[in-house]
Design a protein around this motif. Structure first.
Motif, short mmCIF file in Angstrom:
data_model
loop_
_atom_site.label_atom_id
_atom_site.label_comp_id
_atom_site.label_asym_id
_atom_site.label_seq_id
_atom_site.Cartn_x
_atom_site.Cartn_y
_atom_site.Cartn_z
N SER A 50 -104.05 -57.67 -9.53
CA SER A 50 -103.19 -58.48 -9.95
C SER A 50 -102.54 -58.25 -11.35
N VAL A 51 -103.87 -58.59 -12.10
CA VAL A 51 -103.84 -58.98 -13.59
C VAL A 51 -103.91 -57.57 -14.01
N GLU A 52 -104.07 -56.47 -13.82
CA GLU A 52 -104.12 -55.31 -14.09
C GLU A 52 -102.37 -54.53 -13.44
N PHE A 53 -102.02 -55.22 -12.49
CA PHE A 53 -101.02 -54.26 -12.02
C PHE A 53 -99.57 -55.62 -12.95
N GLU A 54 -99.82 -55.95 -13.52
CA GLU A 54 -99.19 -57.60 -14.35
C GLU A 54 -99.00 -56.80 -15.79
N ALA A 55 -99.78 -56.27 -16.37
CA ALA A 55 -100.26 -55.92 -17.32
C ALA A 55 -99.09 -54.83 -17.18
N HIS A 64 -98.89 -61.36 -4.56
CA HIS A 64 -100.34 -61.81 -5.44
C HIS A 64 -100.94 -63.58 -3.99
N GLU A 65 -99.79 -64.40 -4.31
CA GLU A 65 -100.15 -65.72 -3.66
C GLU A 65 -100.60 -65.52 -2.40
N HIS A 66 -99.44 -64.10 -1.94
CA HIS A 66 -99.27 -64.65 0.16
C HIS A 66 -100.89 -63.30 0.59
N ASP A 68 -104.95 -54.31 -2.13
CA ASP A 68 -104.25 -52.85 -2.98
C ASP A 68 -102.73 -53.22 -2.86
N PHE A 69 -101.96 -53.23 -3.71
CA PHE A 69 -100.51 -53.82 -3.85
C PHE A 69 -99.79 -52.74 -3.10
N LEU A 121 -82.77 -51.25 -11.05
CA LEU A 121 -83.92 -51.17 -10.75
C LEU A 121 -84.36 -52.07 -9.92
N ASP A 122 -85.22 -51.91 -9.07
CA ASP A 122 -85.83 -52.55 -7.93
C ASP A 122 -87.38 -52.00 -7.78
N PHE A 123 -87.95 -51.99 -6.87
CA PHE A 123 -89.40 -51.91 -6.93
C PHE A 123 -89.38 -50.56 -5.54
N VAL A 124 -90.12 -49.97 -5.58
CA VAL A 124 -89.76 -48.72 -4.25
C VAL A 124 -91.42 -49.63 -3.63
N GLN A 125 -90.67 -50.21 -2.64
CA GLN A 125 -91.78 -50.56 -2.13
C GLN A 125 -92.13 -49.17 -1.07
N MET A 126 -93.46 -49.67 -0.01
CA MET A 126 -94.00 -48.67 0.48
C MET A 126 -93.35 -48.42 2.58
N LYS A 127 -92.10 -49.64 1.99
CA LYS A 127 -91.34 -48.97 3.69
C LYS A 127 -90.70 -47.74 3.11
N ALA A 128 -90.55 -47.83 1.77
CA ALA A 128 -89.33 -46.46 1.93
C ALA A 128 -90.37 -45.13 2.07
N SER A 129 -91.51 -44.39 1.29
CA SER A 129 -92.05 -43.50 2.02
C SER A 129 -93.15 -44.03 2.97
N SER A 130 -92.71 -44.55 4.11
CA SER A 130 -93.80 -44.35 4.86
C SER A 130 -93.12 -46.07 5.95
#
Length: 813
Positions: free
Chosen positions: A405-410, A438-440, A508-509, A525-534
């Motif tokens: 989580s820290v690495e991803f935030e950075a 992260h909390e989930h 993994d995130f 701009l938005d996150f590219v979720q895994m649902k898009a590729s899988s």
């Protein structure tokens, strides 16, 4: 209802040959405990080093898990050579001893057992508590009146009914435990530990006798507060239940291990510290209670008062009472009845109570059951070891999630800062989503840690209790509870299945940020979720050509669409209740074919399937309608038949090689619904009297059907027939059989009746009533007779006519 994939994989492991089994018996338990404790100490040390940085944040959860999973003591002093049991050197930690405490408390009063007795359901009660929850039943429900009515059900027959309930779902799809037929309906209250307790119908009369010797009201009934099964007491009352001396010994050792000061046993509210103990009265007194209840005058002046510590030692050193027979109080237990599963004395054998039973030496059965319990503990200890390793893995996952989580935030902050002002507002939104993920993840892992910790605490508590029981040197007392403990150990081991020790969340995130769009696309701009590729897998397709039903079972097959590119990790098969009710999951796994057993005969079921992967689940497939067999169809079972039975015609035809009657059962059992089947007489010579009917799975196979209480039958010769159950012959009816005759059997479990037919004509009145439970088609014959089961297409029409004749016009749907 039972569902199983068509390609079965081996489940479980063989315990034979495992290191440490050579000694057997109690020595095995010592080897298991030493090996388990050694590995536990090593893991606790490595786990404490690996999750040190997490300890502050994980606080109470990690502490609770540590308390439920470890021993705070070295194990060097347990090492010994040879196979002799060294359990007396086993000193559990205070934490684990407290986990065992719930095993030692009465479910009624919530206190430690006092003079515990063993109920037929293997649960324990204080003798006084057992008397307090007695309920007086009507005169018509007494054992004497039940025997007079010819029901044939003994005071403890509900145990046999429970055993049969393991098989009783062959055609129902549901499981249930019914109480004893005469169990009274009374309101219940809760004991201090939350177990429902049935109060007495009236307060017990005042008496100066002990709870065991005080007279019990006539027709008294007792209900177990844990499993809620009831039974009516016989003339012996509570004296008919054996005392659990093993449990008393474990409680004594447990209480002696406590470092707290001894308390007065006569203080009414807050017990004070005891100052003396009377060796004759075996009671601890404080000074006020001693002056009030034990004055130094009269006969009490001769009693010897000692300090409490000395009294505790004298109690510990006092000889254990010799085990005596419940029916013959002057006789010691010397043998063990394998069928009754209870110790017996010489006089019991002389009176012939166990004349047809297998009886073995008490010492040999004691060692055998100790060995079995030790082997069961060996498997459970492996599960506990895996659970502790799994807890360490989960705690490491928490740390890894924190680091990821820290690495991803950075990384996210760096990308957003490069876009400067245009990304500032969007950055906050993206960080919020990352923190939510992260909390989930943390919540899911922590919840699993908490759940696994509670289950492990219960497992270790049961293990400690079993190890304490193994230390007992009372064979009869041990054998009274060993079967129940072995079942509990196996059940607890099964609860640690594969799904229990699998993480519910990955570390993994599944998020990635695309920073290539132009500034005008920043607002999109938005996150590219895994649902898009899988994406989720495609909807499975049922292969109708491979789906079929047989008797009361259904086989379904499915596959992924040919053009599907998204793999499925597994499938979920759902079935309704056969009556248009809600769908229920009957199978979850990777196989693409499944057979569901235990459905209702002559019922219509709806089935559907869906696929799933890490992303989600697919849509449901089209609903498939399945129709089970209209009538009972079965072949004879070679596995349970007598060795003299000869099978042919794919096990549809049977005869015998002996002149004596031998029994053979059908493969399909029935517990609900209306069932009809027919058998034809292929050969009939020298006027024998074969028998046809139904039987339990454990019916005697070397006598005519109906000779024991496990079969209900009609036996017939060339001129007449009789009904027989438990060697009682009734309803002689004219009309016999010859070669080519057809015998029909109508089992109506809705009305609990059994009716017989010969050549489509009802033979006599309704043969038996009040039949309930699990029944198998049964036949007994000798070498002069050969019979065959009629195929269902020929028996279906006869089934309707027979049902209509027996019911006076009513035909089962």
């Amino acid at each position: 209802m039972r569902a199983s994939p068509s390609r079965r994989r081996p489940m479980g492991r063989c315990l034979q040959g495992r290191a440490g089994l050579e000694g057997g018996g109690p020595g095995l338990a010592r080897g298991v405990a030493v090996r388990w404790l050694t590995e536990t100490v090593a893991r606790r040390q490595s786990a404490s080093q690996g999750v040190g940085a997490q300890a502050t944040r994980e606080g109470a959860t990690a502490a609770a898990a540590g308390q439920g999973a470890g021993y705070d003591r070295p194990v060097d002093r347990f090492a010994s050579s040879g196979t002799r049991c060294s359990c007396r050197g086993f000193a559990p930690s205070p934490v684990l001893m407290e986990e065992m405490e719930e095993e030692l408390k009465c479910p009624v009063c919530g206190s430690f057992y006092r003079e515990p007795i063993i109920l037929p359901c293997s649960h324990n009660l204080c003798q006084a508590c057992a008397r307090n929850i007695l309920v007086q039943t009507p005169e018509s429900e007494s054992p004497q009146s039940r025997r007079a009515s010819g029901s044939g059900v003994s005071d403890y027959d509900y145990l046999d009914l429970d055993k049969m309930s393991l098989y009783s779902e062959a055609d129902s799809g549901y499981g249930s435990y019914g109480g004893f037929a005469s169990a009274p309906t009374t309101p219940c209250q809760k004991s201090p530990n939350g177990v429902r307790v049935f109060p007495p119908a009236m307060p017990p009369p005042a008496t100066h006798l002990s709870p065991a010797l005080a007279p019990v009201p006539r027709n008294s009934c007792i209900t177990c507060p844990q499993c809620h099964r009831s039974l009516i007491l016989d003339d012996r009352g509570l004296r008919g239940f054996p005392k659990n001396r093993v449990l008393e010994g474990v409680i004594d050792r447990y209480q002696q291990s406590k470092a707290a000061a001894l308390k007065c046993q006569l203080c009414e509210k807050a017990p004070k510290e005891a100052t003396v103990m009377c060796e004759q009265c075996d009671v601890f007194y404080c000074d006020p209670c001693r002056l009030r209840c034990h004055p130094p005058r009269g006969p009490l002046a001769k009693h010897r008062l000692v300090p409490p510590a000395q009294g505790r030692v004298s109690r510990r050193l006092s000889p254990r009472k010799v085990s005596t027979c419940t029916d013959h109080e002057l006789e010691n237990h010397s043998m063990y009845c394998v069928q009754c599963k209870m110790p017996v004395c010489y006089q019991c054998l002389e009176e012939g109570k166990h004349s047809s039973h297998e009886v073995k030496a008490l010492g040999a059965m004691w060692k055998l059951h100790k060995s079995q319990l030790s082997q069961a503990l060996n498997g459970l200890s492996d599960r506990a070891k895996e659970a502790k390793e799994f807890l360490v893995q989960l705690r490491n996952m928490v740390q890894q999630i924190q680091e990821n989580s820290v690495e991803f935030e950075a990384c996210l902050v760096a990308q957003c800062d490069a876009l400067i002002d245009a990304l500032n507002r969007r950055k906050a939104q993206l960080l919020a989503r990352v923190n939510k993920e992260h909390e989930h993840k943390l919540k899911v892992v922590r919840d699993q840690i908490s759940h696994c910790t509670v289950k492990l605490r219960q497992t270790t508590g049961l293990m400690e209790y079993c190890l304490e029981v193994i230390k007992e040197n009372d064979p009869s007392g041990f054998l009274q509870i060993s079967d129940a403990l072995i079942r509990r150990v196996h059940l607890t081991e099964d609860q640690w299945g594969k799904g229990t020790l699998t993480p519910r969340m990955t570390t993994d995130f599944d998020l990635s940020l695309d920073n290539s769009p132009l500034l005008q696309s920043i607002h999109q701009l938005d996150f590219v979720q895994m649902k898009a590729s899988s994406p989720v897998p495609a909807t499975p397709i049922l292969q109708l050509e491979e789906c079929c039903t047989h008797n009361n079972s259904a086989t379904l097959s499915w596959k992924q669409p040919p053009l599907s590119t998204v793999p499925a990790e597994g499938y979920i098969l759902e079935l309704d209740d056969g009556n248009g009710g809600q769908f229920r999951e009957v199978y979850v796994g990777k196989e693409t074919m499944c057979t569901v057993d235990g459905l209702h005969f002559n019922s219509t079921y709806n089935a559907r399937i869906k696929a799933f992967n890490k992303t989600g689940v697919s849509q449901y497939s089209k609903t498939l309608v399945l129709q089970t067999s209209e009538v009972a169809w079965f072949a004879f079972d070679p596995g349970s038949a007598h060795a003299d039975i000869i099978f042919s015609n794919d096990n549809l035809t049977v005869t015998c090689s002996s002149y004596d009657d031998r029994v053979v059962l059908g493969k399909t059992g029935f517990s609900k619904g209306v069932h009809y089947w027919e058998l034809t007489v292929d050969r009939y010579e020298n006027h024998p009297d074969p028998a046809f009917g139904v039987a339990r799975i454990d019916v005697m196979k070397d006598v005519m059907l109906g000779k024991d209480d496990k079969a209900w039958a009609m036996y017939v010769d060339n001129n007449r027939s009789w009904f027989m159950h438990n060697n009682s012959h009734t309803n002689r009816t004219e009309g016999g059989i010859t070669k080519g005759a057809t015998i029909g059997v109508l089992l109506d479990l809705n009305r609990k009746t059994l009716t017989f037919f010969i050549n489509d004509e009802q033979q006599g009145p309704i043969a038996f009533e009040n039949v309930e439970g699990l029944f198998f088609p049964a036949v007994s014959l000798n070498r002069n007779v050969q019979v065959s089961a009629v195929p269902p297409r020929l028996a279906a029409a006869s089934a309707r006519s027979a049902s209509k004749a027996a019911r006076g016009g009513y035909v089962s749907p």
